[in-house]
Design a protein around this motif. Structure first.
Motif, mmCIF file in Angstrom:
data_model
loop_
_atom_site.group_PDB
_atom_site.id
_atom_site.type_symbol
_atom_site.label_atom_id
_atom_site.label_comp_id
_atom_site.label_asym_id
_atom_site.label_seq_id
_atom_site.Cartn_x
_atom_site.Cartn_y
_atom_site.Cartn_z
ATOM 1 N N SER A 146 3.707 14.076 8.265
ATOM 2 C CA SER A 146 3.511 12.796 8.936
ATOM 3 C C SER A 146 4.563 11.798 8.483
ATOM 4 O O SER A 146 5.245 12.009 7.473
ATOM 5 C CB SER A 146 2.121 12.252 8.629
ATOM 6 O OG SER A 146 2.025 11.869 7.254
ATOM 7 N N LEU A 147 4.682 10.708 9.219
ATOM 8 C CA LEU A 147 5.636 9.660 8.865
ATOM 9 C C LEU A 147 5.325 9.109 7.478
ATOM 10 O O LEU A 147 6.232 8.943 6.655
ATOM 11 C CB LEU A 147 5.594 8.539 9.905
ATOM 12 C CG LEU A 147 6.495 7.326 9.632
ATOM 13 C CD1 LEU A 147 7.964 7.737 9.627
ATOM 14 C CD2 LEU A 147 6.243 6.233 10.663
ATOM 15 N N GLU A 148 4.044 8.841 7.208
ATOM 16 C CA GLU A 148 3.654 8.288 5.921
ATOM 17 C C GLU A 148 4.012 9.233 4.779
ATOM 18 O O GLU A 148 4.548 8.820 3.753
ATOM 19 C CB GLU A 148 2.142 7.998 5.894
ATOM 20 C CG GLU A 148 1.709 6.873 6.811
ATOM 21 C CD GLU A 148 1.462 7.351 8.230
ATOM 22 O OE1 GLU A 148 1.696 8.559 8.514
ATOM 23 O OE2 GLU A 148 1.063 6.539 9.076
ATOM 24 N N GLN A 149 3.745 10.538 4.973
ATOM 25 C CA GLN A 149 4.022 11.511 3.926
ATOM 26 C C GLN A 149 5.521 11.676 3.698
ATOM 27 O O GLN A 149 5.985 11.786 2.569
ATOM 28 C CB GLN A 149 3.407 12.872 4.295
ATOM 29 C CG GLN A 149 3.504 13.908 3.182
ATOM 30 C CD GLN A 149 2.795 13.474 1.918
ATOM 31 O OE1 GLN A 149 1.616 13.118 1.956
ATOM 32 N NE2 GLN A 149 3.497 13.489 0.792
ATOM 33 N N ALA A 150 6.291 11.688 4.801
ATOM 34 C CA ALA A 150 7.743 11.839 4.695
ATOM 35 C C ALA A 150 8.347 10.665 3.917
ATOM 36 O O ALA A 150 9.194 10.858 3.036
ATOM 37 C CB ALA A 150 8.372 11.936 6.082
ATOM 38 N N ILE A 151 7.901 9.440 4.243
ATOM 39 C CA ILE A 151 8.417 8.260 3.538
ATOM 40 C C ILE A 151 7.973 8.289 2.077
ATOM 41 O O ILE A 151 8.763 8.013 1.169
ATOM 42 C CB ILE A 151 7.917 6.966 4.216
ATOM 43 C CG1 ILE A 151 8.470 6.862 5.634
ATOM 44 C CG2 ILE A 151 8.342 5.735 3.401
ATOM 45 C CD1 ILE A 151 7.890 5.705 6.431
ATOM 46 N N SER A 152 6.709 8.646 1.856
ATOM 47 C CA SER A 152 6.176 8.694 0.490
ATOM 48 C C SER A 152 6.961 9.681 -0.371
ATOM 49 O O SER A 152 7.273 9.399 -1.542
ATOM 50 C CB SER A 152 4.699 9.094 0.528
ATOM 51 O OG SER A 152 4.162 9.165 -0.769
ATOM 52 N N ASP A 153 7.308 10.837 0.208
ATOM 53 C CA ASP A 153 8.075 11.835 -0.548
ATOM 54 C C ASP A 153 9.466 11.314 -0.887
ATOM 55 O O ASP A 153 9.990 11.568 -1.978
ATOM 56 C CB ASP A 153 8.184 13.130 0.257
ATOM 57 C CG ASP A 153 6.877 13.912 0.266
ATOM 58 O OD1 ASP A 153 5.954 13.532 -0.474
ATOM 59 O OD2 ASP A 153 6.781 14.905 1.019
ATOM 60 N N GLU A 154 10.088 10.584 0.061
ATOM 61 C CA GLU A 154 11.402 10.002 -0.212
ATOM 62 C C GLU A 154 11.305 8.982 -1.349
ATOM 63 O O GLU A 154 12.140 8.971 -2.257
ATOM 64 C CB GLU A 154 11.951 9.315 1.045
ATOM 65 C CG GLU A 154 12.444 10.245 2.127
ATOM 66 C CD GLU A 154 13.781 10.873 1.780
ATOM 67 O OE1 GLU A 154 14.826 10.262 2.046
ATOM 68 O OE2 GLU A 154 13.765 12.001 1.238
ATOM 69 N N LYS A 158 14.252 1.621 -7.889
ATOM 70 C CA LYS A 158 12.815 1.365 -7.964
ATOM 71 C C LYS A 158 12.285 1.107 -6.549
ATOM 72 O O LYS A 158 12.711 0.159 -5.886
ATOM 73 C CB LYS A 158 12.541 0.161 -8.863
ATOM 74 C CG LYS A 158 12.824 0.438 -10.336
ATOM 75 C CD LYS A 158 12.452 -0.760 -11.202
ATOM 76 C CE LYS A 158 12.716 -0.458 -12.673
ATOM 77 N NZ LYS A 158 12.388 -1.621 -13.538
ATOM 78 N N SER A 159 11.372 1.970 -6.115
ATOM 79 C CA SER A 159 10.919 1.927 -4.719
ATOM 80 C C SER A 159 9.411 1.841 -4.644
ATOM 81 O O SER A 159 8.696 2.315 -5.533
ATOM 82 C CB SER A 159 11.396 3.172 -3.973
ATOM 83 O OG SER A 159 12.779 3.380 -4.169
ATOM 84 N N GLN A 160 8.946 1.252 -3.546
ATOM 85 C CA GLN A 160 7.502 1.102 -3.356
ATOM 86 C C GLN A 160 7.169 1.173 -1.874
ATOM 87 O O GLN A 160 7.858 0.579 -1.040
ATOM 88 C CB GLN A 160 7.023 -0.230 -3.931
ATOM 89 C CG GLN A 160 5.523 -0.468 -3.762
ATOM 90 C CD GLN A 160 5.075 -1.768 -4.394
ATOM 91 O OE1 GLN A 160 5.788 -2.352 -5.220
ATOM 92 N NE2 GLN A 160 3.916 -2.253 -4.009
ATOM 93 N N LEU A 161 6.111 1.919 -1.543
ATOM 94 C CA LEU A 161 5.613 2.003 -0.171
ATOM 95 C C LEU A 161 4.242 1.350 -0.101
ATOM 96 O O LEU A 161 3.352 1.673 -0.892
ATOM 97 C CB LEU A 161 5.507 3.468 0.270
ATOM 98 C CG LEU A 161 4.769 3.724 1.597
ATOM 99 C CD1 LEU A 161 5.505 3.074 2.757
ATOM 100 C CD2 LEU A 161 4.596 5.227 1.834
ATOM 101 N N THR A 162 4.073 0.425 0.827
ATOM 102 C CA THR A 162 2.795 -0.248 1.046
ATOM 103 C C THR A 162 2.323 0.042 2.467
ATOM 104 O O THR A 162 3.103 -0.060 3.415
ATOM 105 C CB THR A 162 2.929 -1.771 0.862
ATOM 106 O OG1 THR A 162 3.431 -2.048 -0.456
ATOM 107 C CG2 THR A 162 1.586 -2.460 1.054
ATOM 108 N N ILE A 163 1.055 0.430 2.598
ATOM 109 C CA ILE A 163 0.479 0.698 3.918
ATOM 110 C C ILE A 163 -0.672 -0.264 4.139
ATOM 111 O O ILE A 163 -1.605 -0.329 3.334
ATOM 112 C CB ILE A 163 -0.008 2.152 4.034
ATOM 113 C CG1 ILE A 163 1.171 3.120 3.832
ATOM 114 C CG2 ILE A 163 -0.658 2.393 5.395
ATOM 115 C CD1 ILE A 163 0.766 4.578 3.830
ATOM 116 N N LYS A 164 -0.613 -1.011 5.226
ATOM 117 C CA LYS A 164 -1.666 -1.972 5.571
ATOM 118 C C LYS A 164 -2.351 -1.534 6.866
ATOM 119 O O LYS A 164 -1.725 -0.961 7.747
ATOM 120 C CB LYS A 164 -1.079 -3.375 5.761
ATOM 121 C CG LYS A 164 -0.574 -4.028 4.485
ATOM 122 C CD LYS A 164 -0.114 -5.452 4.769
ATOM 123 C CE LYS A 164 0.340 -6.153 3.498
ATOM 124 N NZ LYS A 164 0.777 -7.550 3.771
ATOM 125 N N GLY A 165 -3.615 -1.853 6.956
ATOM 126 C CA GLY A 165 -4.364 -1.540 8.169
ATOM 127 C C GLY A 165 -4.783 -0.080 8.223
ATOM 128 O O GLY A 165 -4.474 0.728 7.348
#
Length: 258
Positions: A123-131, A142-149
């Motif tokens: 999924s898009l979320e998983q692909a970005i999270s892995d990156e 230093k990277s951070q992924l935030t998901i809202k909603g």
């Protein structure tokens, strides 16, 4: 009405009827031409869309394999070299074990990336999270992924386009922007998905021609391909922000064109 008037009436009626028939035929031919032109245009748009999706998939795989090659050569290679040095220097078994455990962990991550089915079904979320995890694990940035909603599933082909756009942004951030922080936001609202990627790097002047060339144009065109909108905010020494806005009801118009 005498015979002459009747003949005149019949002639005029015949002419009018002939003109009417010719007009109807002309309108029908024009309609068919426009219909055929529209069908050809839609067919061309569909083929162009599929070509762009295939191109994005190839570029994602190429980027993935470049990363794998780099990690095998530099990261895992260095870990194995360190383990060898530890063995030669009579380091403790626990030190060697710790190095090899880390090496095995890295290899497991790479094996997941090598699997084509894993890439295809991600999924898009998983692909970005892995990156993001990779950037942090290798100390790139230093990277951070935030998901809202509440997450909403969108078409996989659209996700491919969005991920490829983000890959281009990430690549520029790491290679050229000299940034130390990278933040990504996926904001799911009722009918809009907003994707934001922001770094604290060098930034650039959007008004300068050299910065509005192929890179930004390519990203904007790819967003437009799936009925999304991509905008940039950047200033010298103040970082760069990419915002992709996608109306979730565009799924219907996307499917009608593909």
């Amino acid at each position: 009405m005498d015979e002459k008037e009747i003949q005149s009436f019949l002639i005029i009626s015949s002419v009018v009827l002939f003109l009417l028939i010719m007009t109807m035929i002309s309108l029908f031919v024009l309609f068919q031409k426009r219909k055929n032109a529209l069908l050809l245009k839609n067919e061309f748009a569909k083929k162009h869309f599929e070509q762009e999706i295939s191109k994005a998939q190839i570029e994602i795989r190429e980027e993935t394999f470049r990363n794998i090659s780099w990690e095998l050569h530099d990261n895992i290679g260095q870990l194995l070299t360190l383990a060898k040095i530890q063995l030669q220097s009579d380091s403790s078994i626990n030190e060697v074990k710790g190095t090899l455990d880390k090496c095995i962990k890295e290899l497991r991550v790479l094996s997941k990336l090598i699997n084509p089915e894993a890439l295809k079904n991600m999924s898009l979320e998983q692909a970005i999270s892995d990156e993001i995890d990779r950037f942090n694990r290798l100390n790139f940035i230093k990277s951070q992924l935030t998901i809202k909603g509440e997450q909403i599933k969108i078409d996989s082909k659209i996700e491919i386009v969005f991920f490829r756009i983000l890959q281009e942004f990430f690549s520029n951030t790491i290679k050229h922007a000299k940034a130390t922080h990278l933040d990504i936001l996926l904001d799911y609202q009722t009918d809009v998905l907003t994707i934001m990627a922001k770094d604290n790097g060098l930034g650039f002047d959007l008004n300068k021609q050299k910065h509005s060339g192929i890179g930004l144009t390519n990203i904007k065109n790819r967003a437009k391909l799936v009925n999304a909108n991509a905008t940039f905010i950047s200033e010298p020494n103040k970082g760069t922000e990419l915002t992709i806005t996608y109306h979730l009801n565009n799924e219907n118009s996307y499917h009608s064109n593909s």
